[in-house]
Design an enzyme around this catalytic site. Structure first.
Site, mmCIF file in Angstrom:
data_model
loop_
_atom_site.group_PDB
_atom_site.id
_atom_site.type_symbol
_atom_site.label_atom_id
_atom_site.label_comp_id
_atom_site.label_asym_id
_atom_site.label_seq_id
_atom_site.Cartn_x
_atom_site.Cartn_y
_atom_site.Cartn_z
ATOM 1 C CG ASN A 161 51.024 -28.650 -19.550
ATOM 2 O OD1 ASN A 161 51.416 -27.774 -20.408
ATOM 3 N ND2 ASN A 161 50.643 -29.491 -18.251
ATOM 4 C CB VAL A 162 51.451 -31.844 -23.410
ATOM 5 C CG1 VAL A 162 51.521 -33.820 -23.823
ATOM 6 C CG2 VAL A 162 50.356 -31.479 -24.397
ATOM 7 N N GLY A 163 52.483 -32.524 -19.822
ATOM 8 C CA GLY A 163 53.406 -32.747 -18.919
ATOM 9 C C GLY A 163 53.318 -33.930 -18.989
ATOM 10 C CB ILE A 164 56.540 -36.161 -18.499
ATOM 11 C CG1 ILE A 164 55.466 -36.439 -19.224
ATOM 12 C CG2 ILE A 164 56.819 -37.439 -17.532
ATOM 13 C CD1 ILE A 164 56.823 -37.522 -20.583
ATOM 14 C CE1 TYR A 165 53.986 -31.136 -15.172
ATOM 15 C CE2 TYR A 165 52.573 -32.569 -15.974
ATOM 16 C CZ TYR A 165 52.940 -31.227 -15.222
ATOM 17 O OH TYR A 165 53.112 -30.491 -16.053
ATOM 18 N NE ARG A 166 56.884 -37.382 -6.163
ATOM 19 C CZ ARG A 166 57.645 -37.607 -6.223
ATOM 20 N NH1 ARG A 166 59.044 -36.643 -6.292
ATOM 21 N NH2 ARG A 166 57.048 -37.645 -5.004
ATOM 22 C CG HIS A 183 56.308 -28.356 -13.766
ATOM 23 N ND1 HIS A 183 56.564 -29.246 -13.072
ATOM 24 C CD2 HIS A 183 57.391 -27.370 -14.126
ATOM 25 C CE1 HIS A 183 57.715 -29.581 -13.385
ATOM 26 N NE2 HIS A 183 58.352 -28.303 -13.994
ATOM 27 C CD GLU A 225 53.247 -28.570 -23.990
ATOM 28 O OE1 GLU A 225 51.670 -28.970 -24.319
ATOM 29 O OE2 GLU A 225 53.778 -28.322 -22.594
ATOM 30 C CD GLU A 274 62.117 -37.362 -8.519
ATOM 31 O OE1 GLU A 274 62.615 -37.109 -10.207
ATOM 32 O OE2 GLU A 274 61.046 -36.269 -8.715
#
Lengths: 472, 81, 472
Positions: A161-166, A183, A225, A274
């Site tokens: 998985n390639v994701g953006i998280y804070r 997610h 992704e 946010e």
């Protein structure tokens, strides 16, 4: 047309007059956040901002607002910077049909130039980290691609998985992360914790914009992704192996951080301002221990301002929210023409349809609330006719003004699920939702006096082209 | 260079477990601090709203006794047998 | 700052690159309507269009889209052409407070140069009249102030009315007009017919833009449009006596048509493509006979495209609908911050308020529906917080997406009055209306989690100014 890395994209922005360099000495707080907020306040055609004289740093650079305008978004897609949003939408959707495009691997990634391990690591020296909004808990990394694998199936490329998280930076080599259970990374972590293991991961900071956009897109669990990024950029996406964890990371990254999420640990994180325009509140969330950092000479810290819309976040999630919704609705309802779900990540969405029969438009609105993304968003859905451009809000207002009849066209659905970050939800996570049907009633629904719509005069399109040329 | 003075109190949770997080790469420009209780961090050069316990807004203050009650995201699963 | 006449305003537009000239030979249909439709389709910053080589005319000139963009609207007010809409609104409202400003009278009006009377009159030769939309009944005059007096109070200057009504040209000197009973001219006609008299009228074609804007404004019966125009332009409005009827008409008009509405005449008129985006249907309406025409050498025919929003009509009505509603709401509710009622002349309106207590915002929305204009419009009212710019629709969508809870914030009012032109009304003239309350709930209404809104970082305003300079 594909950008090799962030630097290549910044050069293109510069050529197009879409990059502003600020070289006077500046403290990160409050200036970086303020400047990025300011440019988003001023215009939807603004430039990226590059800061290269940062208090306390010898040679550090920070870039904000890289995709924070419609021209920059168009340039990301390799289109003319004046491409209208609706055309960008259709182009993005069209390219998605090429998924999957196989990746390309190369092992001479520029981030192999420098390496730091263990106690040598100080992320604050490597990158000019800063507080974005006034009451954020600290410095965050909020635009980096986080790469993890399925602990039960680590060789499966599609499940990587390639994701953006804070990510809150809590120490020189210690991070807090928000892997929401819904997610893919949440699933990976859960499996690792069930196995009693830590979850290895890589964090790639500073990338060409397509992977950042795709990383924020709700793909199916086993869809890659990188293979989707290849479709959107129109050529194989180039990746490289991260040396410690073996994760596949973008070839062009400025910095690759490797480490692991510590199994079984939760620690206070947040609040963080946010995309809803409200702070998130504090939660107890997992912690990452960083073991190794690879980076290019003089790495650029790419960061994103987030807060009350519109900000760069709203541009980066605009089409990657709208297009999946569009594709999912299209499957059963080919009459769906376009979807604009770019308001607060799709809490409000506008759908244009060619209604099949009376009542059909309302069904499309209700369906949007039951697609995967809709379960947590789509609180307000406005449906307009196919002749209305859902990306043109003045046209949408016109539709509501003359086509909506509140006796017939308001559908309220009680107590549905919504993301808990919706500040109006009560309890958090539960809200009524509403469909506003601003389409023209058609048979068997007979009401109103809609038969004599004023269409454009003959030759209007030819005149549009002529005047467009004259206004150049 | 003298060692920077570490503040006594966290602006956010008013506890006293503040440590030095880092100093600026160019020596002497600034220091950053970290609260060991609520993990709030701040830079010495930030405006007062972020650094002064006396004026930090009530809506954003954290009472340390509330931290263990904060929601756990994601919840921790049981180990597989 | 006041424009002497249309020509001076066109010169200012030209200087600001907001005027395009077309000198290639063109037949009026379909090109003139198509070109004006096209420019509104393309941009909200478009130029006026001047045509000076029209098939069948030696020297006829037509100008369209004179106020048809925000820059042109700003220039009308003597402001910098880049002035944001919200600032134009506040400036317009501020100048309104100077009402009344006494007029200036002069008898050397340029339209005294030429005169035609009786059977010599041929309006089609004087002005390049043309069909605007495909299925309009014929050629119309749709942007000319019509001046009439109260037959029972002939010398009362304030009761003299200046209004814009659609006028079908039915013969060389014969017109049809739509004097709605609720408008001042309707009252004048009714009185004349009760007395068994014709109603003298003057029609002034081709004017500086302020009087055209004010003529479309819902003023009280005994408020003089000329004295309001003086307030808006910031200096006495210059008028002159029309020679035949004695009406006060704009000094700078291109052509002045004088005649009378023939008592008791009602004859089929229309359909005509209206501002709702629908044709009006046909009605039996009064007839005007023209007795005398005065005009400048080579008069310019100023005309306006209308149809589905947005068109020039929406710009000319935007603030003169919004500002009166604002003034009226302000009287009882000083917490009203701004009003954007520019969607289909206020069928949909957006109001920003500083709510006094819980439930207050809904009361403001309902009040808007009971103002004089609201009785026939305000079908959909969206109320937003004072921190939201009602002229920025992306911000309004954000408010709806995070502050609006359909269980609490939807107020539907059944079967209220609406203008019969609303195509969704049934029967024509009756509809439900709705208030969408997108303000933050305040005490005693306790719900949601709104205490931690993300405000702009410190120094944001300074950065807005800095970046604005860099982008110039």
């Amino acid at each position: 047309m594909a950008y090799r890395d962030l630097r290549d994209f910044l050069a293109t922005l510069d050529e197009n007059g879409q990059l502003v360099r600020l070289t006077d000495p500046l403290r990160p707080e409050p200036h970086f956040g303020a400047a990025a907020r300011a440019v988003a306040n001023l215009t939807d055609r603004g430039p990226a901002l590059q800061f290269d004289n940062i208090d306390g740093y010898e040679r550090s650079r920070a870039v904000l607002n890289a995709v924070g305008s419609w021209p920059n978004h168009a340039l990301m897609l390799g289109l003319d910077k004046d491409t209208p949003v609706k055309e960008q939408f259709f182009e993005f959707a069209r390219r998605g049909d090429d998924f999957p495009v196989e990746v390309e691997r190369a092992d001479d990634a520029p981030w192999r130039e420098h390496t730091l391990d263990g106690d040598e690591i100080n992320l604050f020296h490597l990158l000019p980290l800063f507080r974005l909004n006034r009451y954020d808990a600290g410095s965050y990394i909020d635009k980096a691609a986080v790469v993890t694998r399925d602990p039960d199936d680590p060789e499966h490329f599609g499940k990587q998985n390639v994701g953006i998280y804070r990510i809150q930076v809590k120490g020189k080599a210690r991070l807090g992360i928000q892997p929401v259970p819904a997610h893919d990374i949440g699933l990976h972590l859960r499996k690792a914790e069930e196995r009693g293991e830590n979850l290895p991961m890589a964090i790639a900071i500073g990338n060409e914009p397509v992977i950042t956009t795709i990383a924020g897109m709700p793909l199916a669990y086993d869809e890659s992704e990188y293979e989707f990024a290849g479709a959107v950029q129109g050529s194989p996406y180039r990746i490289a192996k991260a040396p410690l964890t073996g994760m596949d990371v973008p070839y062009g990254s400025e910095v690759v951080i490797e480490g692991e999420i510590i199994g079984g640990v939760r620690e206070i994180e947040g609040p963080f301002g946010e995309f809803t325009g409200f702070y998130s509140g504090g939660r107890r969330q997992p912690v990452i221990k960083v073991h190794r950092v690879s980076y290019r000479t003089d790495p650029i810290f790419e960061h994103l301002y987030i807060g009350r819309p519109w900000t760069e976040l709203d541009y980066t999630v605009a089409l990657n929210t709208s297009v999946p919704l569009y594709r999912q609705l299209k499957q059963d309802y080919p009459e769906v023409v376009a979807v604009n779900a770019m308001y607060t990540h799709g809490l409000l969405g506008i759908i244009s349809v060619r209604p099949r029969y009376g009542g059909f438009a309302k069904a499309v609105g209700m369906r949007a609330m039951t697609v995967p993304h809709g379960l947590g968003y789509c609180k307000v859905i406005i449906i307009v006719d196919d002749t209305v451009d859902p990306f043109n809000l003045a046209q949408v207002m016109w539709s509501l003004s003359v086509k909506l009849h509140p006796a017939h066209d308001l559908v309220v659905l009680p107590d549905l699920s919504i993301l808990p970050l919706d500040p109006s939800s009560e309890p958090p996570g539960i809200s009524h939702k509403v469909v506003l049907d601003a389409t023209t009633p058609i048979a068997p629904e007979q009401r109103g006096h809609f038969s004599q719509e004023v269409d454009a005069p003959a030759e209007t399109e030819a005149w549009e082209n002529r005047i467009k040329e004259l206004l150049r | 260079m003298s060692t920077p003075t570490i503040p006594d109190t966290c602006p956010r949770c008013d506890t006293h477990e503040v440590s030095l997080l880092t100093e600026s790469p160019v020596p002497g420009r600034w220091s950053m601090y970290l609260c060991g209780v609520c993990f709030y961090s701040w830079r010495s050069t930030e405006p007062g709203y972020a650094t002064d316990p006396a004026t930090y807004p009530a809506a954003f203050k954290i009472d340390p006794v509330d931290i263990p009650k904060m929601p756990v995201v994601p919840s921790i699963p049981a180990r597989r047998a | 700052m006041a424009y002497e006449d249309l020509r001076e305003f066109l010169a200012t537009l030209d200087k600001n690159a907001q005027l395009l000239r077309f000198s290639d030979p063109l037949s009026p249909e379909p090109h003139l309507g198509a070109a004006a439709r096209a420019v509104s389709n393309l941009t909200d910053r478009g130029p006026a269009l001047l045509f000076d080589n029209l098939d069948g005319y030696e020297r006829g000139r037509v100008v369209l889209n004179v106020v048809g963009s925000w820059p042109n609207h700003a220039l009308m007010l003597g402001l910098d052409k880049d002035t944001p809409v919200k600032e134009q609104f506040f400036e317009f409202a501020r100048r309104w407070d100077a009402f009344p400003v006494e007029v200036g009278r002069r008898e050397d009006a340029p339209w005294r140069e030429h005169t035609v009377e009786g059977d010599d009159i041929d309006l089609f030769h004087l002005l390049p009249l043309f069909r605007l939309n495909r299925y309009d009944a014929g050629t119309y005059i749709d942007k000319a102030p019509v001046i009439s007096r109260d037959p029972d109070d002939w010398d009362n200057f304030d009761a003299q009315n200046v209004g814009i009504y659609r006028i079908q040209v039915k013969g060389k000197a014969r017109l049809g007009i739509q004097p709605l009973p609720t408008h001042d001219i309707g009252l004048h006609l009714r009185k004349a017919e009760e007395r068994g008299e014709n109603l003298p009228v003057a029609i002034a074609v081709g004017n500086e833009p302020v009087i055209t804007t004010v003529a479309g404004m819902p003023l009280m019966y005994d408020q003089s449009e000329y004295e309001m125009a003086g307030a808006i332009q910031g200096s006495p409005y210059r008028i002159a006596k029309a020679p035949l009827t004695g009406m006060d008409v704009p000094w700078g008009a291109e052509a002045v048509l004088e005649g009378e509405i023939v008592a008791y005449s009602r004859e089929v008129e229309g359909p005509f493509g209206e501002f709702t985006g629908y044709y009006s249907g046909g009605r039996r309406q009064p007839v005007i006979t023209i007795h005398r025409v005065s005009y400048r050498t080579d008069p310019i025919f100023e005309h306006l495209y209308l149809g589905r929003p947005w068109t020039e009509m929406d710009y000319t009505l935007a603030l003169n609908t919004s500002v009166p509603l604002y003034q009226q709401l302000k009287k009882d509710f000083p917490e009203v911050v701004a009003v954007n009622a520019m969607y289909t002349q206020g069928l949909l309106g957006i109001i920003s308020v500083r709510p006094r207590y819980g439930g207050f915002a809904k009361a403001v929305g309902v009040r808007a529906m009971t103002t004089p204009h609201g009785l026939g419009y305000c079908k959909v009212i969206i109320v937003v917080d004072e921190t939201v710019d009602p002229f920025n629709l992306a911000q309004v969508m954000w408010s709806l997406s995070v502050k609006f809870h359909p269980a609490h914030d939807l107020v539907v009012l059944p079967d209220l009055s609406i203008l019969p032109l609303d195509p969704s009304s049934e029967p024509a003239g009756i509809t439900h209306k709705v208030v969408l309350d997108a303000t933050t709930p305040i005490a005693p209404e306790q719900r949601g989690h709104f205490s931690q809104e993300v405000d702009a970082p410190a120094e944001t305003e300074a950065w807005e100014n800095r970046i604005k300079q860099l982008l110039k």
